[in-house]
Design a protein around this motif. Structure first.
Motif, PDB file in Angstrom:
ATOM      1  N   ALA A 181       1.840   8.425  10.173  1.00  0.00           N
ATOM      2  CA  ALA A 181       2.081   9.494   9.195  1.00  0.00           C
ATOM      3  C   ALA A 181       0.768  10.201   8.921  1.00  0.00           C
ATOM      4  CB  ALA A 181       2.667   8.933   7.908  1.00  0.00           C
ATOM      5  N   PHE A 182       0.794  11.547   8.940  1.00  0.00           N
ATOM      6  CA  PHE A 182      -0.403  12.354   8.738  1.00  0.00           C
ATOM      7  C   PHE A 182      -0.364  13.045   7.382  1.00  0.00           C
ATOM      8  CE2 PHE A 182      -0.325  11.994  13.315  1.00  0.00           C
ATOM      9  CZ  PHE A 182      -1.670  11.809  13.621  1.00  0.00           C
ATOM     10  N   MET A 183      -1.451  12.902   6.630  1.00  0.00           N
ATOM     11  CA  MET A 183      -1.583  13.572   5.349  1.00  0.00           C
ATOM     12  C   MET A 183      -1.967  15.032   5.585  1.00  0.00           C
ATOM     13  SD  MET A 183      -1.351  13.689   2.160  1.00  0.00           S
ATOM     14  CE  MET A 183      -0.944  11.952   1.913  1.00  0.00           C
ATOM     15  N   LEU A 184      -1.190  15.954   5.022  1.00  0.00           N
ATOM     16  CA  LEU A 184      -1.411  17.385   5.230  1.00  0.00           C
ATOM     17  C   LEU A 184      -2.030  18.068   4.019  1.00  0.00           C
ATOM     18  CD1 LEU A 184       1.929  18.287   7.070  1.00  0.00           C
ATOM     19  CD2 LEU A 184      -0.251  17.520   8.056  1.00  0.00           C
ATOM     20  N   ASN A 185      -2.348  17.315   2.984  1.00  0.00           N
ATOM     21  CA  ASN A 185      -3.012  17.842   1.783  1.00  0.00           C
ATOM     22  C   ASN A 185      -4.195  16.955   1.435  1.00  0.00           C
ATOM     23  OD1 ASN A 185       0.238  18.244   1.139  1.00  0.00           O
ATOM     24  ND2 ASN A 185      -1.007  20.077   0.803  1.00  0.00           N
ATOM     25  N   GLU A 186      -5.034  17.453   0.534  1.00  0.00           N
ATOM     26  CA  GLU A 186      -6.197  16.676   0.088  1.00  0.00           C
ATOM     27  C   GLU A 186      -5.868  16.001  -1.239  1.00  0.00           C
ATOM     28  OE1 GLU A 186      -8.958  14.665   0.608  1.00  0.00           O
ATOM     29  OE2 GLU A 186      -9.529  16.410   1.828  1.00  0.00           O
ATOM     30  N   PRO A 187      -5.807  14.652  -1.259  1.00  0.00           N
ATOM     31  CA  PRO A 187      -5.553  13.957  -2.522  1.00  0.00           C
ATOM     32  C   PRO A 187      -6.595  14.313  -3.575  1.00  0.00           C
ATOM     33  CG  PRO A 187      -5.390  12.459  -0.655  1.00  0.00           C
ATOM     34  CD  PRO A 187      -5.950  13.730  -0.123  1.00  0.00           C
ATOM     35  N   ASP A 188      -6.156  14.342  -4.831  1.00  0.00           N
ATOM     36  CA  ASP A 188      -6.984  14.643  -5.997  1.00  0.00           C
ATOM     37  C   ASP A 188      -7.414  16.104  -6.069  1.00  0.00           C
ATOM     38  OD1 ASP A 188      -6.832  11.965  -6.805  1.00  0.00           O
ATOM     39  OD2 ASP A 188      -8.596  11.439  -5.606  1.00  0.00           O
ATOM     40  N   THR A 189      -7.107  16.873  -5.045  1.00  0.00           N
ATOM     41  CA  THR A 189      -7.345  18.319  -5.080  1.00  0.00           C
ATOM     42  C   THR A 189      -6.028  19.067  -5.048  1.00  0.00           C
ATOM     43  OG1 THR A 189      -9.475  18.084  -3.954  1.00  0.00           O
ATOM     44  CG2 THR A 189      -8.462  20.262  -3.908  1.00  0.00           C
ATOM     45  N   ASP A 190      -5.200  18.763  -4.043  1.00  0.00           N
ATOM     46  CA  ASP A 190      -3.896  19.401  -3.916  1.00  0.00           C
ATOM     47  C   ASP A 190      -2.804  18.664  -4.678  1.00  0.00           C
ATOM     48  OD1 ASP A 190      -5.010  21.299  -2.174  1.00  0.00           O
ATOM     49  OD2 ASP A 190      -4.723  19.975  -0.452  1.00  0.00           O
ATOM     50  N   PHE A 191      -2.991  17.374  -4.906  1.00  0.00           N
ATOM     51  CA  PHE A 191      -1.992  16.585  -5.640  1.00  0.00           C
ATOM     52  C   PHE A 191      -2.676  15.345  -6.193  1.00  0.00           C
ATOM     53  CE2 PHE A 191      -2.020  14.651  -1.484  1.00  0.00           C
ATOM     54  CZ  PHE A 191      -1.815  13.304  -1.721  1.00  0.00           C
ATOM     55  N   THR A 192      -2.034  14.724  -7.172  1.00  0.00           N
ATOM     56  CA  THR A 192      -2.474  13.421  -7.677  1.00  0.00           C
ATOM     57  C   THR A 192      -1.310  12.448  -7.590  1.00  0.00           C
ATOM     58  OG1 THR A 192      -1.905  13.982  -9.972  1.00  0.00           O
ATOM     59  CG2 THR A 192      -4.168  14.445  -9.247  1.00  0.00           C
ATOM     60  N   GLY A 193      -1.644  11.148  -7.587  1.00  0.00           N
ATOM     61  CA  GLY A 193      -0.607  10.133  -7.370  1.00  0.00           C
ATOM     62  C   GLY A 193      -0.218  10.114  -5.904  1.00  0.00           C
ATOM     63  N   GLY A 194       1.034   9.728  -5.631  1.00  0.00           N
ATOM     64  CA  GLY A 194       1.565   9.799  -4.277  1.00  0.00           C
ATOM     65  C   GLY A 194       0.889   8.888  -3.274  1.00  0.00           C
ATOM     66  N   GLU A 195       0.489   7.699  -3.693  1.00  0.00           N
ATOM     67  CA  GLU A 195      -0.143   6.767  -2.762  1.00  0.00           C
ATOM     68  C   GLU A 195       0.877   6.268  -1.734  1.00  0.00           C
ATOM     69  OE1 GLU A 195      -0.291   6.535  -6.056  1.00  0.00           O
ATOM     70  OE2 GLU A 195      -2.433   6.750  -6.559  1.00  0.00           O
ATOM     71  N   SER A 196       0.404   5.950  -0.542  1.00  0.00           N
ATOM     72  CA  SER A 196       1.243   5.338   0.493  1.00  0.00           C
ATOM     73  C   SER A 196       1.303   3.836   0.236  1.00  0.00           C
ATOM     74  CB  SER A 196       0.665   5.616   1.883  1.00  0.00           C
ATOM     75  OG  SER A 196       0.606   7.009   2.136  1.00  0.00           O
ATOM     76  N   VAL A 197       2.518   3.296   0.169  1.00  0.00           N
ATOM     77  CA  VAL A 197       2.732   1.902  -0.218  1.00  0.00           C
ATOM     78  C   VAL A 197       3.436   1.167   0.915  1.00  0.00           C
ATOM     79  CG1 VAL A 197       3.773   0.345  -1.906  1.00  0.00           C
ATOM     80  CG2 VAL A 197       2.933   2.597  -2.632  1.00  0.00           C
ATOM     81  N   PHE A 198       2.930  -0.025   1.243  1.00  0.00           N
ATOM     82  CA  PHE A 198       3.515  -0.867   2.280  1.00  0.00           C
ATOM     83  C   PHE A 198       3.704  -2.257   1.696  1.00  0.00           C
ATOM     84  CE2 PHE A 198       0.877   2.412   4.008  1.00  0.00           C
ATOM     85  CZ  PHE A 198       1.679   3.005   4.976  1.00  0.00           C
ATOM     86  N   VAL A 199       4.873  -2.827   1.899  1.00  0.00           N
ATOM     87  CA  VAL A 199       5.176  -4.158   1.365  1.00  0.00           C
ATOM     88  C   VAL A 199       5.570  -5.070   2.510  1.00  0.00           C
ATOM     89  CG1 VAL A 199       6.684  -5.509  -0.127  1.00  0.00           C
ATOM     90  CG2 VAL A 199       5.855  -3.278  -0.900  1.00  0.00           C
ATOM     91  N   GLU A 200       4.829  -6.162   2.646  1.00  0.00           N
ATOM     92  CA  GLU A 200       5.110  -7.185   3.644  1.00  0.00           C
ATOM     93  C   GLU A 200       5.870  -8.325   2.985  1.00  0.00           C
ATOM     94  OE1 GLU A 200       1.398  -8.456   5.232  1.00  0.00           O
ATOM     95  OE2 GLU A 200       1.098  -6.625   6.405  1.00  0.00           O
ATOM     96  N   ARG A 201       6.998  -8.671   3.553  1.00  0.00           N
ATOM     97  CA  ARG A 201       7.803  -9.778   3.037  1.00  0.00           C
ATOM     98  C   ARG A 201       7.562 -10.978   3.948  1.00  0.00           C
ATOM     99  NH1 ARG A 201      10.242  -7.264  -0.889  1.00  0.00           N
ATOM    100  NH2 ARG A 201      10.844  -5.075  -0.678  1.00  0.00           N
ATOM    101  N   ARG A 202       6.582 -11.781   3.576  1.00  0.00           N
ATOM    102  CA  ARG A 202       6.130 -12.876   4.425  1.00  0.00           C
ATOM    103  C   ARG A 202       7.037 -14.087   4.289  1.00  0.00           C
ATOM    104  NH1 ARG A 202      -0.414 -12.959   4.939  1.00  0.00           N
ATOM    105  NH2 ARG A 202      -0.677 -10.749   5.435  1.00  0.00           N
ATOM    106  N   PRO A 203       7.372 -14.747   5.402  1.00  0.00           N
ATOM    107  CA  PRO A 203       8.219 -15.940   5.330  1.00  0.00           C
ATOM    108  C   PRO A 203       7.575 -17.031   4.487  1.00  0.00           C
ATOM    109  CG  PRO A 203       8.002 -15.155   7.595  1.00  0.00           C
ATOM    110  CD  PRO A 203       6.999 -14.401   6.773  1.00  0.00           C
ATOM    111  N   ARG A 204       8.350 -17.620   3.608  1.00  0.00           N
ATOM    112  CA  ARG A 204       7.917 -18.756   2.785  1.00  0.00           C
ATOM    113  C   ARG A 204       6.702 -18.427   1.926  1.00  0.00           C
ATOM    114  NH1 ARG A 204       8.360 -23.509   7.442  1.00  0.00           N
ATOM    115  NH2 ARG A 204      10.527 -23.088   8.007  1.00  0.00           N
ATOM    116  N   ALA A 205       6.570 -17.175   1.545  1.00  0.00           N
ATOM    117  CA  ALA A 205       5.457 -16.760   0.686  1.00  0.00           C
ATOM    118  C   ALA A 205       5.894 -15.534  -0.095  1.00  0.00           C
ATOM    119  CB  ALA A 205       4.220 -16.441   1.520  1.00  0.00           C
TER     120      ALA A 205
END
Length: 263
Positions: A181-205
């Protein structure tokens, strides 16, 4: 040179032994000189250590503006999705049609694929999965043989209050394991918030969250469905989902490059 993981623990490469040589970059003849200079070994180490890998900026501000502006040209797209209607969050995304896909998007998909296929093929024996062909045309031919004919590169647009729930971009039985995924804007200049979030669901953890903030023109490489993770008893398959945090102000535009086509 192997950089090791950010936590100081060994990466999968160090645990599993030698890997095949990384490919060279793309041809760099389509306005994408940064692709030709990518260090695939370093990106692979980062992907194993963090679960995601950030490229250097591969798109100029002018290219980012051109792609973000394409969102307002509906004739380029095969479909649009208003996320709130489907419980996907808030925001809108549009899939390019075959004829509408910009040359720049085609070039990114074709030139990045060999390096990502190399990464996927390092993972394949760890996960007990298939390997993938070295060029995109061969993958797309396989997709066509399975009835997956619709292109999957897409543009996403978020405004204030918009977000994306955790999900995976599967689209059919044939799934290439990585996307970018490519960011097409400059964070904190063109927008705020909007972080990219990834969640790993690890076995037995308990699940593990990774939050990244790519800058203008940077790409984020991440798994479509799962990745190998070293645990007690050996390497395990770790499911991964991705989403977008709430945009607080401004406009956030992203180009998603998925390599398998959709049914």
């Amino acid at each position: 040179m192997n950089r090791g993981s950010v936590s100081g623990e060994p990466t999968l490469f160090e645990l599993e032994g030698e890997r095949h040589p990384a490919p060279g970059g793309g041809c760099g003849g389509t306005g994408l000189p940064g692709v030709a200079g990518l260090d695939w070994n370093a990106l692979y180490d980062e992907l194993n250590a963090r679960g995601v890998a950030l490229t250097p900026p591969l798109l100029s501000r002018e290219q980012c503006e051109e792609l973000a502006g394409a969102f307002d040209r509906p004739g380029l797209f095969r479909s649009s999705v208003v996320m709130r209607r489907h419980g996907f969050g808030r925001g809108t995304y549009r899939y390019f049609a075959h004829a509408g896909t910009p040359d720049l998007v085609r070039a990114l998909r074709e030139e990045l694929y060999p390096g990502l296929a190399w990464m996927a093929n390092q993972w394949a024996p760890l996960l007990g999965e298939r390997t993938f062909p070295p060029v995109l045309d061969e993958l797309l031919a396989e997709c066509a043989a399975q009835g997956q004919l619709r292109p999957t590169p897409l543009l996403l647009r978020y405004g204030p209050g918009d977000y994306a729930t955790l999900h995976q971009d599967v689209y059919g039985e044939l799934v290439f394991p990585l996307q970018i995924a490519f960011m097409l804007n400059e964070p904190d200049t063109d927008f705020t918030g909007g972080e990219s979030v990834f969640v790993e669901r690890r076995p037995r953890a308990q699940s593990r969250a990774v939050v990244v903030r790519p800058r203008l023109g940077q790409g984020v490489i991440f798994p479509v469905r799962h990745r190998p993770v070293r645990g007690d008893g050996g390497v395990r398959r770790c499911a991964v989902q991705h989403g977008t945090g709430e945009v607080l102000s401004g406009r956030r535009n992203v180009l998603g490059v998925i390599f398998h086509n959709a049914r």
